[in-house]
Design a protein around this motif. Sequence first.
Motif, PDB file in Angstrom:
ATOM      1  N   LYS A 110      -3.687  -0.960 -11.716  1.00  0.00           N
ATOM      2  CA  LYS A 110      -2.474  -1.706 -11.399  1.00  0.00           C
ATOM      3  C   LYS A 110      -1.297  -1.046 -12.101  1.00  0.00           C
ATOM      4  O   LYS A 110      -1.364  -0.751 -13.299  1.00  0.00           O
ATOM      5  N   CYS A 148      -1.222  -1.648   4.860  1.00  0.00           N
ATOM      6  CA  CYS A 148      -2.271  -1.061   4.012  1.00  0.00           C
ATOM      7  C   CYS A 148      -2.439   0.423   4.306  1.00  0.00           C
ATOM      8  O   CYS A 148      -2.575   1.243   3.387  1.00  0.00           O
ATOM      9  N   TYR A 177      -2.055   2.938   1.200  1.00  0.00           N
ATOM     10  CA  TYR A 177      -3.276   3.414   0.553  1.00  0.00           C
ATOM     11  C   TYR A 177      -3.762   4.707   1.196  1.00  0.00           C
ATOM     12  O   TYR A 177      -3.493   4.985   2.371  1.00  0.00           O
ATOM     13  N   TYR A 222     -14.335  -9.357  -9.989  1.00  0.00           N
ATOM     14  CA  TYR A 222     -13.148  -8.801  -9.358  1.00  0.00           C
ATOM     15  C   TYR A 222     -12.771  -9.660  -8.156  1.00  0.00           C
ATOM     16  O   TYR A 222     -13.608 -10.378  -7.595  1.00  0.00           O
ATOM     17  N   VAL A 282      -1.091  -1.745  -6.533  1.00  0.00           N
ATOM     18  CA  VAL A 282      -2.517  -1.616  -6.829  1.00  0.00           C
ATOM     19  C   VAL A 282      -3.059  -0.426  -6.063  1.00  0.00           C
ATOM     20  O   VAL A 282      -2.743  -0.234  -4.881  1.00  0.00           O
ATOM     21  N   GLU A 283      -3.852   0.381  -6.731  1.00  0.00           N
ATOM     22  CA  GLU A 283      -4.511   1.505  -6.084  1.00  0.00           C
ATOM     23  C   GLU A 283      -5.928   1.631  -6.627  1.00  0.00           C
ATOM     24  O   GLU A 283      -6.249   1.097  -7.694  1.00  0.00           O
ATOM     25  N   PHE A 284      -6.752   2.351  -5.886  1.00  0.00           N
ATOM     26  CA  PHE A 284      -8.136   2.549  -6.259  1.00  0.00           C
ATOM     27  C   PHE A 284      -8.361   4.002  -6.658  1.00  0.00           C
ATOM     28  O   PHE A 284      -7.842   4.922  -6.027  1.00  0.00           O
ATOM     29  N   SER A 300      -6.668  -4.001  -1.894  1.00  0.00           N
ATOM     30  CA  SER A 300      -6.977  -4.764  -3.106  1.00  0.00           C
ATOM     31  C   SER A 300      -7.668  -6.097  -2.870  1.00  0.00           C
ATOM     32  O   SER A 300      -8.501  -6.503  -3.676  1.00  0.00           O
ATOM     33  N   SER A 301      -7.354  -6.809  -1.792  1.00  0.00           N
ATOM     34  CA  SER A 301      -7.885  -8.170  -1.646  1.00  0.00           C
ATOM     35  C   SER A 301      -8.277  -8.435  -0.192  1.00  0.00           C
ATOM     36  O   SER A 301      -7.423  -8.401   0.709  1.00  0.00           O
ATOM     37  N   LEU A 361     -10.154   0.015 -10.454  1.00  0.00           N
ATOM     38  CA  LEU A 361      -8.891  -0.570 -10.011  1.00  0.00           C
ATOM     39  C   LEU A 361      -7.783  -0.227 -11.001  1.00  0.00           C
ATOM     40  O   LEU A 361      -7.944  -0.373 -12.221  1.00  0.00           O
ATOM     41  N   PRO A 392     -12.509  -6.622  -2.903  1.00  0.00           N
ATOM     42  CA  PRO A 392     -11.609  -5.747  -2.143  1.00  0.00           C
ATOM     43  C   PRO A 392     -11.978  -5.737  -0.664  1.00  0.00           C
ATOM     44  O   PRO A 392     -13.066  -6.149  -0.257  1.00  0.00           O
TER      45      PRO A 392
END
Length: 339
Positions: free
Chosen positions: A236, A213, A217, A100, A246-248, A195-196, A234, A103
């Motif tokens: 998308k 963020c 989020y 991945y 993108v969300e978790f 995400s990153s 993850l 994150p």
Amino acid sequence: QLSEDVERLSENPTDEGEGEMEVHEDASSVILPDSELGTTAPSLRFSKTCLKNVFSVILLFIYLLLMAVAVFLVYQTISDFREKLKHPVMSVSYKEVSFYDAPGIAFYPGKARLLSCKHHYYDHIPPLINPGQPGDIECTTQRINYTDPFTNQTMKYALVVQGPRDVKRKELVFLQFHLNGTDQDFSAIDYLLFSSFQDFINSPEKAEFMKDCESSYSSWKFSGGFRTWVKMSLVKTKEEDGSETVEFKQETSVVNYIDQRTKQRSDQLFFVVFEWKDPFIQTVQDIITANPWNTIALLCGIFLALFKAADFAKLSVKWMIKIRKRHLKRSRQVMNHIS
């Protein structure tokens, strides 16, 4: 008069024979065609013509039924196409990865202090040697202050940690926090996932990045006195304008921590583990299943069938009319001949 007639007949016997022959010949000429044409040939012609007419009518009704079905299909196809345009279908696809993009985990510890942070593999976390004491910090961390995006007045302090990356070896990040004391009845630390981590490092405006963020989020909590496992997945989502969000999704399990320190202490210890749930990235997007080219091709085929059926029906009607005229003409000829 009778005697005169008898004498006349006796004097001309040949005339009587010739008259009788003429009568017989006329009778034969009248009766013979009537027996041949009126009983045998016309009946055969009538039966064949009747069968042809019945077959033509049945075939015509079949093609009319096919035309009605074709018209219904045209209406149904157009209705389905409009309905599919209004209601797109949500498509979910899964992509398997070995690594991945690491994150970012942003902690809001408040008065709590980070004691240790390590990366472990294969879900193996060794026992703590000195719980509550400072240990090794082997994670990549970044501290940042920024204003609250919702109030624009309160300053917030965040500790950003690089998350796990190697999902094939089940990499996890284990962190330990220590809080010396709190005035609250419940002690917890807030955190959020983005995400990153690399995007955060490369960002020239890290404060603005964190504000975005926090606005985008959701945030969660983990409590003191427990060991909290966080399994991330993850998701998308592709929007209609082509952008991607993108969300978790996370599954959390909590295990009680047994404090085996000798002295009774009033401080709090926090333990949290972050790992990936599975190696699949879930992609969600809306798909319009109505394909205009397929619909156009189907309509063209239906219209061709309609024109073909109409043309055949027209030819069938002409053929029936022609056969009917021919039958009436033959009937008139036979009747004229008989009369």
